[in-house]
Scaffold this active site. Structure first.
Site, short mmCIF file in Angstrom:
data_model
loop_
_atom_site.label_atom_id
_atom_site.label_comp_id
_atom_site.label_asym_id
_atom_site.label_seq_id
_atom_site.Cartn_x
_atom_site.Cartn_y
_atom_site.Cartn_z
N PRO A 75 0.59 -1.41 0.11
CA PRO A 75 0.53 -0.14 -0.32
C PRO A 75 0.92 0.86 0.06
CG PRO A 75 -0.09 -1.14 2.03
CD PRO A 75 0.44 -1.81 1.35
N ASP A 98 5.61 2.29 1.92
CA ASP A 98 4.94 1.59 1.96
C ASP A 98 4.29 1.21 3.95
OD1 ASP A 98 4.02 -0.71 2.67
OD2 ASP A 98 5.80 -2.62 2.50
N HIS A 99 3.66 1.52 3.45
CA HIS A 99 2.18 2.34 4.63
C HIS A 99 2.02 0.79 5.53
CE1 HIS A 99 0.57 4.77 7.05
NE2 HIS A 99 0.32 5.19 6.30
N ARG A 100 2.39 -0.63 5.09
CA ARG A 100 2.11 -1.61 5.99
C ARG A 100 2.92 -1.59 7.09
NH1 ARG A 100 3.36 -6.62 1.96
NH2 ARG A 100 5.32 -4.92 1.32
#
Length: 520
Positions: free
Chosen positions: A311, A491-493
């Site tokens: 994401p 990467d928003h994880r």
């Protein structure tokens, strides 16, 4: 010594195929071990392959422009003086299409040489590939009033294939003589006399179920170039479409002739009572096709995988980089940096490396299989480079351990090699963080896609002189300043907004005031 076949090696990390770009040797040349014999293009780069054998080149087994799988023989090397007696291509096994069907369970049309009468079910003639006429087995002579010999042969082939896969798994004996009338079948091979015409550029008229005669490599070339073989008239023996026919037809003049054919077909549809579609009359010279392969194919697959796996979040900051631009000019005259390229990208790379120290999660990787975040104690700095063959991202190994001069030399060598298309697969693996410089194209910013295996990518926009508000002695004044925009995708994880924002702000501070680098 016996003739040695050089099998295409895996020059990257798990690559399965490559394209033969250019042969560096020819049949009859004498080569030594480690002499460069061929240049190939993998899914990552152009690679020159050295010879593992010493001797004389007896055969080049693959034509330039052809895709081959890893492990396929590409060149034969034998005793000096043996080239004259060696074939220029590997002789295929004498296997008829029926036997191939029985052994594999299915037959791919692209694997059958339809110029071979034994394969096409046509009349007699010289076999280009496969068995000769004497090896085809008994064939029933046509009865009076029955189908043509080519039709009989196609029907007999069909009956043999059906018998080979009879219910229960038992192979039935092929029928040679029968009192039943022959099953009508359309010959897959047009009449060789009708195939030879004076004008090879005139497309053949529609004849129903007629199979165009062409060898598998020619079919693949036509597919790659977007050429419909049905629109070509073969100039080879028996009407076979050759490589030259495909290349000739793909030129501009012949595409225009194809447009005339499309217009003629559209007119015939209109006259038969069917409404003519304007789409049929589109001129072919208004568009062209390029095969997706090599570096471009790898780039496409990697970007799709990254975009739909991680994401993405992108943040921007606009920075006054006048201080950085002034430092660049001073460093160009420094005695230790006079013979290397000093640019704003060099300072940005150094700023990013320093900022990673304060926000190490930017230099980490999400391991989905283990459900862990892997932090790296090293920085392999990738620089995205646009090349004629596609986008590549080579990286500088252990960039965090390099001084400013060493980093400048590494970046210069990296970009020069990438533009020449000579970047090796090892130089593009193991990256931990990437910078993409869109400013060289005059672009202000963008939303870059993270390089697979990494967690963030920094976009460097164009540096422009713009009016900027500057506070001097408590008074705001407008001055022309060098301004740029930095954009960070992460990467928003596992990289949250706080970490991404802190990293981007640290980079911006160093670019705005290079002296703050002493604080890191």
């Amino acid at each position: 010594m016996p003739t040695q076949s050089y099998l295409l090696p895996d020059v990257g990390e798990g690559l399965t195929e490559a394209e033969i770009v250019e042969w560096k040797v020819k049949v009859g040349d004498v080569v030594a071990i480690n002499d460069i014999v061929v240049e190939i293009e993998t899914a990552k780069s152009l690679v020159e392959l050295p010879s593992p054998y010493a001797g004389e080149v007896t055969a080049l087994l693959v034509e330039p422009g052809q895709m081959v799988e890893v492990g396929t023989p590409i060149i034969a090397i034998g005793e000096p003086g043996s080239a004259a007696a060696a074939p220029t291509a590997p002789a295929p096994e004498a296997t008829s299409p029926v036997e191939a069907t029985v052994s594999t369970g299915s037959t791919d049309d692209t694997e059958i040489d339809w110029s071979n009468p034994a394969a096409s079910g046509g009349g007699e003639g010289e076999s280009l590939v496969g068995r000769q006429k004497a090896e085809r087995g008994p064939v029933r002579r046509p009865r009076k009033g029955s189908a043509s010999p080519s039709t009989e042969s196609a029907a007999a082939t069909q009956m043999q294939v059906q018998g080979a896969f009879a219910p229960g798994g038992a192979q039935s004996d092929p029928v040679v003589e029968s009192e039943e009338p022959a099953v009508p079948a359309t010959s897959a091979r047009p009449d060789p006399v009708e195939s030879r015409v004076a004008d090879p550029l005139t497309p053949p008229a529609a004849t129903g179920d007629v199979r165009v005669l062409a060898k598998p490599p020619v079919r693949k070339l036509a597919k790659d170039l977007g050429v419909d073989l049905a629109t070509l008239r073969g100039t080879g023996p028996g009407g076979v479409v050759t490589r030259e026919d495909v290349l000739r037809w793909s030129s501009s003049d012949e595409r225009q002739r194809g447009a005339a054919v499309a217009l003629r077909d559209a007119s015939s549809l209109g006259s038969s009572g069917t409404e003519s579609s304007p789409a049929l009359a589109v001129k072919p010279d208004r568009e062209w096709r390029e095969p997706v392969k090599g570096v471009r194919k790898m780039m496409g697959e990697a970007m799709v995988g990254s975009a739909f796996t991680a994401p993405h979040v992108t943040e921007w900051v606009t920075v006054d980089v006048t201080g950085a631009m002034e430092l660049v000019e001073r460093l160009k005259g420094h005695r230790e940096l006079r013979d290397v390229k000093v640019s704003p990208l060099l300072l940005l790379a150094r700023a990013a490396i320093l900022a990673i120290r304060r926000t190490p999660v930017i230099n980490s990787t999400w391991d989905d299989a283990a459900q862990e975040v892997v932090f790296k104690r090293y920085v392999n700095l990738g620089i995205a480079a646009a090349t004629p063959r596609g986008l590549v991202v080579p990286n500088v190994k252990d960039a965090d351990r390099l001084g400013l001069r060493e980093l400048a030399e590494a970046l210069s060598a990296l970009t020069a090699t990438a533009r020449e298309g000579r970047t090796q697969p090892a130089e593009m693996s193991g990256g931990t963080f990437t910078i993409t410089n869109v400013g060289v194209f005059g672009v202000d910013a963008g939303t870059p896609i993270i390089n697979p295996g990494e967690s963030a990518i920094l976009c460097f926009g164009a540096v422009r002189k713009q009016p900027w508000v500057v506070t001097r002695d408590g008074v705001d004044v407008i001055e022309p300043r060098y301004v740029t925009t930095l954009a960070l995708s992460f990467d928003h994880r596992h990289v949250d907004g706080e970490a991404g924002s802190r990293f981007l702000r640290d980079v911006a501070d160093v670019m705005e005031d290079p002296g703050t680098a002493l604080l890191f």
